[in-house]
Design a protein around this motif. Sequence first.
Motif, mmCIF file in Angstrom:
data_model
loop_
_atom_site.group_PDB
_atom_site.id
_atom_site.type_symbol
_atom_site.label_atom_id
_atom_site.label_comp_id
_atom_site.label_asym_id
_atom_site.label_seq_id
_atom_site.Cartn_x
_atom_site.Cartn_y
_atom_site.Cartn_z
ATOM 1 N N GLU B 131 0.818 -1.212 0.000
ATOM 2 C CA GLU B 131 0.000 0.000 0.000
ATOM 3 C C GLU B 131 0.846 1.253 0.000
ATOM 4 O O GLU B 131 0.411 2.315 -0.428
ATOM 5 N N LEU B 132 2.046 1.143 0.546
ATOM 6 C CA LEU B 132 2.820 2.345 0.835
ATOM 7 C C LEU B 132 4.036 2.381 -0.086
ATOM 8 O O LEU B 132 4.894 1.504 -0.029
ATOM 9 N N CYS B 133 4.073 3.399 -0.956
ATOM 10 C CA CYS B 133 5.262 3.580 -1.783
ATOM 11 C C CYS B 133 6.152 4.601 -1.085
ATOM 12 O O CYS B 133 5.686 5.652 -0.645
ATOM 13 N N LEU B 134 7.419 4.267 -0.959
ATOM 14 C CA LEU B 134 8.324 5.132 -0.205
ATOM 15 C C LEU B 134 9.139 6.017 -1.144
ATOM 16 O O LEU B 134 10.322 6.237 -0.944
ATOM 17 N N PRO B 154 10.988 1.871 -3.512
ATOM 18 C CA PRO B 154 10.791 0.937 -2.395
ATOM 19 C C PRO B 154 9.303 0.875 -2.051
ATOM 20 O O PRO B 154 8.649 1.908 -1.969
ATOM 21 N N ARG B 156 6.350 -0.770 0.578
ATOM 22 C CA ARG B 156 6.150 -1.417 1.866
ATOM 23 C C ARG B 156 4.712 -1.900 1.968
ATOM 24 O O ARG B 156 3.797 -1.183 1.561
ATOM 25 N N LEU B 158 2.055 -2.794 4.679
ATOM 26 C CA LEU B 158 1.745 -2.785 6.108
ATOM 27 C C LEU B 158 0.929 -4.014 6.471
ATOM 28 O O LEU B 158 1.030 -4.534 7.580
ATOM 29 N N LEU B 163 8.842 -5.571 2.679
ATOM 30 C CA LEU B 163 9.456 -4.461 1.960
ATOM 31 C C LEU B 163 10.126 -5.016 0.718
ATOM 32 O O LEU B 163 10.929 -5.953 0.814
ATOM 33 N N ARG B 165 11.509 -3.872 -3.573
ATOM 34 C CA ARG B 165 11.959 -2.748 -4.380
ATOM 35 C C ARG B 165 11.621 -3.040 -5.833
ATOM 36 O O ARG B 165 11.782 -4.172 -6.304
#
Lengths: 443, 250
Positions: B131-134, B154, B156, B158, B163, B165
Amino acid sequence: MTDIHTEAGVRETTEGRVFTVTGGDWDEIVAAAAGRADDERIIVNMGPQHPSTHGVLRLILEIDGETVTEARCGIGYLHTGIEKNLEFRNWTQGTTFVTRMDYLTPLFNETAYCLAVEKLLGITDQIPDRASVIRVLMMELNRISSHLVCLATGGMEIGSTTLMIYGFRDREIILDIFELVTGLRMNHAYVRPGGLAQDLPSGAVDQIREGIKLLRSRMHEYDKLATDNPVFKARLVDVGHLDLAGCMALGVTGPILRSTGLPHDLRKSDPYCGYENYDFEVATADTCDSYGRFLIRLEEMRQSLRIVEQCLARLEPGPVMVADKKIAWPAQLAIGPDGMGNSLDHIRNIMGTSMEALIHHFKLVTEGFRVPAGQAYAAVESPKGELGVHAVSDGGTRPFRVHFRDPSFTNLQSMAAMCEGGQVADVIVAVAGIDPVMGGVDR
Amino acid sequence: MSGVNGGHGTNGSLPAPRGDNGAAGREEIIGVRRGMFGTRGSGDTSGFGRLVDPVVLPGGSPRPYGGWFDEVADELEGALEEQAEAGHGAGPADAIEKTVVDRGELTFHVRREHLLQVARTLRDDPALRFELCLGVSGVHYPGDQGRELHAVYPLRSLTHGRLIRVEVSAPDADPRIPSTVAVYPTNDWHEREAYDFFGIVFDGHPALTRIMMPDDWLGHPQRKDYPLGGIPVEYKGAQIPAPDQRRAYS
C-alpha cells in the motif's frame, strides 16, 4: 480604499495586482483587496520568510474571504545539495553531511545512513551491542527533543508563548546531554558506519539519569498547560483532518498516520538496532486531526523516556565499533589542550612503534574503506515518520548515490489535503501538526 | 510456502523460473575501474596502475529466493499471468526483466512499458498489498549502456509487513518512464524531484515541474555528468582544491 496604500504596497504585474502585506489588521486588508479586485479570489503568498512556516517554506493559498480554496507548497529554498556532495566524500565523511539534513533529528539521519552502509558492507550482525544500545538511547533522546520543538513552535504559532518557553527549556536538558556525549549540540556526526565515534564519556550516564528524572517531572506541565486547555483545543481539534486512506495514498507516516488509529511504527513492525528487546507502547489516536497528533507526541515522549531508562539498564561494557580493522576508524579520541582529538598516547604508539599501523591509519583516513557494489535500503522511525535511506555503491570508497526519503518531504504533500476548505488560521495549525523541517524537506 | 506453491501447482500455472529467462543471471556492468590510487598523468611507480576491474552490480538470482521472497514473486508472477491470459496486460516474462535478491532485499526489475500494470498489481492484489510507496530514487549510471537512468521505488506492505523494491530503467537518449502518480499519489513530489535532479521524464505526471531547483535552472544537478562545482580554499597556508578536484581513490 485609500487605506490599503498605507497598509500594503500595491503594484501591477502581468499576473494581476500584487499587494505586499507586512502587518496590520488582516480583515481590513482582505476587505480592501477584495474590494479592489475584479473577483473575490485572492492568492496569498505565505512565506518563504514567514515565522509560522517552520523555516523557508512558501505556502501559496488561494482564499475566498477567510476560506482557503486551494493550497500549494513552494519548497526548495533550503536545498543544499547534500546528496550530491556525499558522492564526493568517503563513506565515513557522509555522516557529517547527513546529520545536517533534518537538523532537529540529526541522530536519526546518521543512524539511518549508517544502517544502510552497514547493510551494504554486510556487517549488520557484527555491530557491538553497546553501540546499538547507545544508538537507541541517543535516538530516543533525540525523539524527545524533536517533539519538544514541534510542540514549542506549534504553540508559539497559535500564541501560546508559555508552551514555546517550556519546550525550548526542556529541550536544553537533552542538548546538554548531547553536548556531553558527542561534543556538539547539533550536527553531531556521532554515529559512524560500524558503530559510534566514541564511547559515552564518564559522567554521561549520571547526567542522562538526572535529565530523564527532570524531564519526567516536567511532562505533566504540558498536560496542565495544553491538553485540556479549551483555547488550545479550540484551535487544534478537527483541524488538519487526514484519514487513513489519505495517509496511505500520500505516503504519510509517523504521528500523522498514527493519529488515524493505525499503530504503524517501524520500531515494532520492522525493528532495527535491537528495538525488539525494548518494552514500549505505540501511541495512537483516532481523531485524524492536529489535536490527536499533539497527544501522540506527548505520549511518545513518555515512551521514549521509558526506552532511555531501559537502555541505561542494558548498557554493558564493551566496544562501540566493529572489530574489523578494515572498517573501524582507528582514532582513539581524548580531550587535549586544544580540544578533542586523537589521544597523544595513540599517536605516539602508531607513529613510534608500528609502521604498518601508521600506513593503515593513513589509508583508512585519507582513502576510506571500500563498499561492495550493490544497493540497500534502510529505514528508521524518526519523530516525523519513516526516514529511509537508499544507498548505492559501485565498489568504491565513496557513495555512488545516496537518497534520503525524508518524512518531512513526503508528509508536507498532505498540506493541501489538510488545509483546502478550511480557514486561513487553521493552515498554521495544520502545518505545525505536520512538523516539517525544511532542512529535511529540501536537503 | 509449500502451500502457496502447491496452490499454483494444482492450477498448473506455476510460472517458469526467471533463471530460464535470457536476461536473468546476467550481471549488470556499470563501469570499469582502473588503477588503485587515483593518480592520473604521472608514472606508475606502484605497479597497480594497470589494474582493470569491471564494476558489476548483482545480477538476477536463481530460485529459490528464500523466505517470503518466493511467495511474493509467485503471487506477482501468477497475477500477471492471469492478467495476460485475460487479455489485458503483459505476462511476467514480458513485464519483469529480472528478479534480484541481494543483501536480504528483493528487487524486481520491471520493463518501463509495464510499470503501471505491475505497480497496480502490487498495490491491489490481496496477497501482495504493497500500500505504501516510499518514493522514487533516481540513479544515474553513465556506464550502463542503454539503461543509464534508473528509478527505484521501495514499496512497503503494512498488511504483510514486507518491503520490496521495484527498479525501472530508461536510456539517456529517451529518458521516459510512466508516472506512477495515478497508483501512488505520494510519488507526485518524488517524481518531480527525480525529474529535477536526473531529467527523467515521467509520462502522465499531472505537473512535472522542477521542485528543488529554480524553475529556470539549466541541467539536472545529480546526474554524474553535472559537475559539483566549488572553489579552492586556503587552510593553514595550503591551497585545498575544490571537492571534485581532490584525488579520488575509487
